[in-house]
Design a protein around this motif. Structure first.
Motif, PDB file in Angstrom:
ATOM      1  N   PRO A 198     -12.798  -1.819  56.829  1.00 43.81           N
ATOM      2  CA  PRO A 198     -13.783  -1.149  56.438  1.00 43.81           C
ATOM      3  C   PRO A 198     -14.016  -1.120  54.886  1.00 43.81           C
ATOM      4  CG  PRO A 198     -12.983  -0.030  58.253  1.00 43.81           C
ATOM      5  CD  PRO A 198     -11.983  -0.960  57.782  1.00 43.81           C
ATOM      6  N   ALA A 199     -12.840  -1.266  54.072  1.00 43.36           N
ATOM      7  CA  ALA A 199     -12.950  -1.230  52.948  1.00 43.36           C
ATOM      8  C   ALA A 199     -13.125  -2.537  52.394  1.00 43.36           C
ATOM      9  CB  ALA A 199     -11.601  -0.605  52.335  1.00 43.36           C
ATOM     10  N   GLY A 200     -13.476  -3.565  53.134  1.00 43.79           N
ATOM     11  CA  GLY A 200     -13.774  -4.850  52.573  1.00 43.79           C
ATOM     12  C   GLY A 200     -12.591  -5.738  52.604  1.00 43.79           C
ATOM     13  N   GLY A 201     -11.334  -5.284  52.719  1.00 45.03           N
ATOM     14  CA  GLY A 201     -10.005  -5.753  52.622  1.00 45.03           C
ATOM     15  C   GLY A 201     -10.042  -6.958  53.870  1.00 45.03           C
ATOM     16  N   PHE A 202      -9.408  -7.949  53.585  1.00 50.41           N
ATOM     17  CA  PHE A 202      -9.361  -9.104  54.632  1.00 50.41           C
ATOM     18  C   PHE A 202      -7.732  -9.508  54.842  1.00 50.41           C
ATOM     19  CE2 PHE A 202      -8.914 -13.488  55.899  1.00 50.41           C
ATOM     20  CZ  PHE A 202      -9.703 -13.602  56.873  1.00 50.41           C
ATOM     21  N   GLU A 239     -20.822 -20.071  45.058  1.00 48.85           N
ATOM     22  CA  GLU A 239     -21.503 -18.792  45.247  1.00 48.85           C
ATOM     23  C   GLU A 239     -22.367 -18.804  46.506  1.00 48.85           C
ATOM     24  OE1 GLU A 239     -22.579 -15.274  44.898  1.00 48.85           O
ATOM     25  OE2 GLU A 239     -21.241 -16.206  43.468  1.00 48.85           O
ATOM     26  N   ARG A 240     -22.775 -19.952  46.842  1.00 49.46           N
ATOM     27  CA  ARG A 240     -23.707 -20.139  48.123  1.00 49.46           C
ATOM     28  C   ARG A 240     -22.806 -20.082  49.216  1.00 49.46           C
ATOM     29  NH1 ARG A 240     -23.645 -25.442  48.551  1.00 49.46           N
ATOM     30  NH2 ARG A 240     -22.424 -25.601  50.200  1.00 49.46           N
ATOM     31  N   VAL A 241     -21.471 -20.446  49.202  1.00 50.48           N
ATOM     32  CA  VAL A 241     -20.430 -20.128  50.435  1.00 50.48           C
ATOM     33  C   VAL A 241     -20.296 -18.708  50.273  1.00 50.48           C
ATOM     34  CG1 VAL A 241     -18.149 -20.719  51.286  1.00 50.48           C
ATOM     35  CG2 VAL A 241     -19.603 -22.388  50.423  1.00 50.48           C
ATOM     36  N   ARG A 242     -19.864 -18.212  49.299  1.00 44.70           N
ATOM     37  CA  ARG A 242     -19.414 -16.708  49.209  1.00 44.70           C
ATOM     38  C   ARG A 242     -20.834 -15.704  49.844  1.00 44.70           C
ATOM     39  NH1 ARG A 242     -15.890 -13.841  45.775  1.00 44.70           N
ATOM     40  NH2 ARG A 242     -15.951 -15.863  44.379  1.00 44.70           N
ATOM     41  N   GLU A 243     -21.724 -15.989  49.499  1.00 40.98           N
ATOM     42  CA  GLU A 243     -23.039 -15.434  50.255  1.00 40.98           C
ATOM     43  C   GLU A 243     -23.269 -15.599  51.513  1.00 40.98           C
ATOM     44  OE1 GLU A 243     -25.994 -12.744  50.274  1.00 40.98           O
ATOM     45  OE2 GLU A 243     -24.934 -13.289  48.593  1.00 40.98           O
ATOM     46  N   ARG A 244     -22.686 -16.713  52.213  1.00 39.93           N
ATOM     47  CA  ARG A 244     -23.010 -16.832  53.623  1.00 39.93           C
ATOM     48  C   ARG A 244     -21.869 -15.921  54.321  1.00 39.93           C
ATOM     49  NH1 ARG A 244     -24.698 -22.444  55.879  1.00 39.93           N
ATOM     50  NH2 ARG A 244     -25.131 -21.041  57.604  1.00 39.93           N
ATOM     51  N   TYR A 245     -20.577 -16.038  53.462  1.00 39.71           N
ATOM     52  CA  TYR A 245     -19.507 -15.201  54.250  1.00 39.71           C
ATOM     53  C   TYR A 245     -19.874 -13.665  54.294  1.00 39.71           C
ATOM     54  CZ  TYR A 245     -15.732 -18.335  55.234  1.00 39.71           C
ATOM     55  OH  TYR A 245     -15.023 -19.581  55.647  1.00 39.71           O
ATOM     56  N   LEU A 248     -21.854 -12.864  56.880  1.00 41.44           N
ATOM     57  CA  LEU A 248     -21.289 -12.751  58.358  1.00 41.44           C
ATOM     58  C   LEU A 248     -20.447 -11.412  58.294  1.00 41.44           C
ATOM     59  CD1 LEU A 248     -19.520 -16.019  58.552  1.00 41.44           C
ATOM     60  CD2 LEU A 248     -21.231 -15.235  59.752  1.00 41.44           C
ATOM     61  N   ILE A 249     -19.763 -10.755  57.072  1.00 42.44           N
ATOM     62  CA  ILE A 249     -19.309  -9.651  57.136  1.00 42.44           C
ATOM     63  C   ILE A 249     -19.946  -8.327  57.377  1.00 42.44           C
ATOM     64  CG2 ILE A 249     -17.778  -8.097  55.680  1.00 42.44           C
ATOM     65  CD1 ILE A 249     -16.898 -10.590  54.340  1.00 42.44           C
ATOM     66  N   THR A 250     -21.357  -8.544  56.723  1.00 45.88           N
ATOM     67  CA  THR A 250     -22.191  -7.353  56.845  1.00 45.88           C
ATOM     68  C   THR A 250     -23.096  -7.213  58.193  1.00 45.88           C
ATOM     69  OG1 THR A 250     -23.941  -8.675  55.566  1.00 45.88           O
ATOM     70  CG2 THR A 250     -22.657  -7.227  54.397  1.00 45.88           C
ATOM     71  N   GLU A 283     -14.534   0.382  64.936  1.00 50.47           N
ATOM     72  CA  GLU A 283     -13.893   1.187  63.591  1.00 50.47           C
ATOM     73  C   GLU A 283     -14.294   0.273  62.650  1.00 50.47           C
ATOM     74  OE1 GLU A 283      -9.564   1.231  64.011  1.00 50.47           O
ATOM     75  OE2 GLU A 283      -9.755   2.515  65.760  1.00 50.47           O
ATOM     76  N   ASN A 284     -15.730  -0.274  62.452  1.00 47.81           N
ATOM     77  CA  ASN A 284     -16.163  -1.050  61.278  1.00 47.81           C
ATOM     78  C   ASN A 284     -15.377  -2.025  60.670  1.00 47.81           C
ATOM     79  OD1 ASN A 284     -18.489   0.909  60.980  1.00 47.81           O
ATOM     80  ND2 ASN A 284     -17.140   2.598  59.924  1.00 47.81           N
ATOM     81  N   ARG A 285     -14.826  -2.641  61.922  1.00 48.22           N
ATOM     82  CA  ARG A 285     -13.969  -3.822  61.390  1.00 48.22           C
ATOM     83  C   ARG A 285     -14.744  -4.946  61.861  1.00 48.22           C
ATOM     84  NH1 ARG A 285      -8.231  -3.495  63.536  1.00 48.22           N
ATOM     85  NH2 ARG A 285      -9.268  -2.813  65.489  1.00 48.22           N
TER      86      ARG A 285
END
Length: 550
Positions: A198-202, A239-245, A248-250, A283-285
């Motif tokens: 949930p905190a964004g950690g991977f 940046e393009r790849v980061r945005e696509r990930y 997915l996460i959101t 659990e928001n994961r």
């Protein structure tokens, strides 16, 4: 196999073979079953009692809810209680024809044999592999075995008690995961799974060994999370790849596939194809599962192909000709035409079909022999015509073989529209016919000479005037049939009149006939030019003055 007294079968020594002297652990288990403690000393230890099948033993066998088997040392079943037959779905006779290991799935039998041997040796206590019933169902059991004697024979007693389905499933899942991991570890693609908290950690839960070959870095390098992966992506793609990930996460998207460049550990750029699936796990994961494939070679091949195709398009675009490619079965596989309206049928109708299926039979009758000739090597050409919307069009086709690895793989046809050429050819033929008719019907002599004065053609009156045969005159020069005193005058007329204005005035001269007779004539010359406008010859009109002189 029979269960009658005295007829219990004994197989050859197998994974359950009983030693003459068992260790203390095995003897303790026998004591527990017989209910009588034994002395610990080895010298005065009484022999293992034989179990007889009396009424109490038979009643116990029939009332026991667990699965009870008696086996010989090779694992062959010599007795099974009713619960075993009932739960597994086999008849007693069927069970007595089987080994204990036949009750396991084929892919687990070797494993079961190994575990049974370990239990006999005291290295394990229980076997947790489920039995497979006659109908294919898996029955979760925990099996304990102990060596003993029954009816005077060495045997092994097996007691299997139903275990929880969850425990059996857990065992199967663990085994399946180990097998899957073995397979995944052998794949050349980098396969990975991880969870976003949930905190964004991977954090990774699996990384296949291929990560090192593809990135030049060990799995631990990426332990910091996705930022470590983003760090090796080319700055133009990062940046393009980061945005696509991020999508997915959101939850904005559930799948992603992209091709981009990474910086390999050796410093080179590599192209990869990254495919990722995302799904929420509570659990928001979010769980991410990805496959990264090195496509560098494929990318280089594509770039080389695009460059080659670009050059080919450049070459073809400069050609007015149409180009068609055929496979080894004469199917159309490629075309180029500057104007599709010039095609006999539209591409969607002929690509993938054979020449015989598309073109008229009379044209295919020209094409097929030519196609077979180039199959044997060399080239072939033919001409044909088609009635198209704009009228009849003539075409010239040149076929060349496509050879791959020394084998015939098809053909390329370069097709040129020669309608204009054909029209000019017909016009020229008609013009030549009219010229020939005029040339041969005029009463005056007429001859065609080149710029050196060599005779190329002449009409009958000219031949009759000089008395030479046709073969004699062809190739002679006008200077050979003109007395020498006329040469300088005639050369001057050609230079000052014919070359400058295209024709000469009528002038007089003499010819010498074959018999030596000198013949006075009137001559007029007309200049002929080639397609480039340069002097190419002269047409000479000759009128005899012989009759006038006489």
């Amino acid at each position: 196999m029979s269960a009658e007294a005295g007829e219990s079968p004994r197989g050859a020594p197998g994974p359950l073979a009983v030693k003459d002297q068992m260790d203390d652990n095995h003897r303790d288990r026998e004591e527990a079953i017989e209910g009588e403690p034994r002395p610990r000393g080895k010298a005065d230890r009484p022999p293992v009692p034989e179990r007889e099948e009396g009424d109490e033993w038979r009643v116990m066998m029939e009332m026991l809810g667990d699965l009870l088997f008696i086996m010989d040392p090779s694992g062959a079943i010599v007795r099974a209680n009713p619960a075993a037959a009932g739960k597994l779905g086999f008849s007693q006779d069927e069970l007595l024809s089987m080994t204990i290991f036949d009750l396991y799935r084929p892919d687990r039998r070797s494993e079961a044999e190994e575990i049974y041997s370990q239990i006999i040796a005291g290295e394990r206590y229980v076997c947790g592999i489920p039995f497979q019933a006659r109908d294919g169902r898996l029955i979760a059991v925990e099996t304990k075995i102990i060596p003993g004697r029954w009816r005077g024979e060495d045997v092994v007693f097996s007691l299997s008690r139903a275990s929880s389905a969850g425990k059996a499933l857990e065992y199967d899942l663990r085994l399946a995961f180990e097998k899957m991991k073995t397979v995944l570890d052998s794949v050349s693609a980098y396969i990975w799974s991880g969870i976003v908290d949930p905190a964004g950690g991977f954090s990774y839960i699996y990384q296949s060994p291929a990560v090192e070959a593809i990135t030049g870095r060990r799995p631990a390098y990426f332990g910091q999370g996705l930022d470590a992966w983003f760090g090796i992506i080319h700055e133009d793609d990062r940046e393009r790849v980061r945005e696509r990930y991020r999508s997915l996460i959101t939850g904005e998207s559930s799948a992603m596939e992209d091709g981009y460049r990474i910086i390999h550990g050796c410093g080179d750029f590599r192209w990869v194809r990254d495919s990722v699936l995302a799904h929420g796990i509570g659990e928001n994961r979010v769980r991410l599962d990805g496959v990264v494939t090195d496509i560098s070679e494929r990318r280089r091949a594509i770039e080389a192909l695009e460059m080659s195709e670009g050059r080919l398009r450049g070459i073809l675009s400069s050609m007015g000709d149409m180009v068609f490619a055929f496979d080894a079965d004469s199917r159309f596989i490629f075309y180029h035409a500057s104007d599709v309206k010039s095609l006999y049928v539209i591409p969607d109708q002929f690509i993938g079909r054979t020449h015989a299926e598309i073109m008229p039979p009379e044209i295919n009758a020209l094409f097929q022999p030519a196609f077979e000739r180039i199959r044997q090597g060399g080239e072939s050409e033919f001409e044909y015509w088609l009635d198209l919307a704009g009228g009849r069009r003539w075409f010239s086709t040149k076929l060349s073989a496509i050879v791959r690895d020394g084998n015939f793989d098809g053909a390329v046809a370069v097709v040129r529209d020669i309608t204009t050429h054909k029209a000019m050819e017909e016009t020229l033929v008609m013009s030549e016919r009219r010229y020939r008719e005029l040339f041969n019907t005029i009463h005056d002599g007429s001859t065609l000479v080149d710029m050196e004065g060599r005779i190329i053609d002449f009409n009958p009156p000219f031949q009759d005037l000089l008395g030479y045969g046709r073969d004699e005159l062809i190739g002679m020069t006008v200077w050979e049939i003109t007395p020498a005193e006329w040469h300088s005058l005639e050369r001057e007329i050609i230079a000052t009149q014919v070359i400058e204005r295209g024709y000469s005035d009528v002038y007089r001269k003499e010819y010498r006939a074959k018999d030596g007779t000198v013949i006075p004539v009137e001559v007029q010359r007309c200049l002929l030019r080639d397609v480039g406008g340069s002097p190419d010859g002269m047409w000479v009109i000759v009128r005899s003055l012989k009759e006038r002189s006489s």
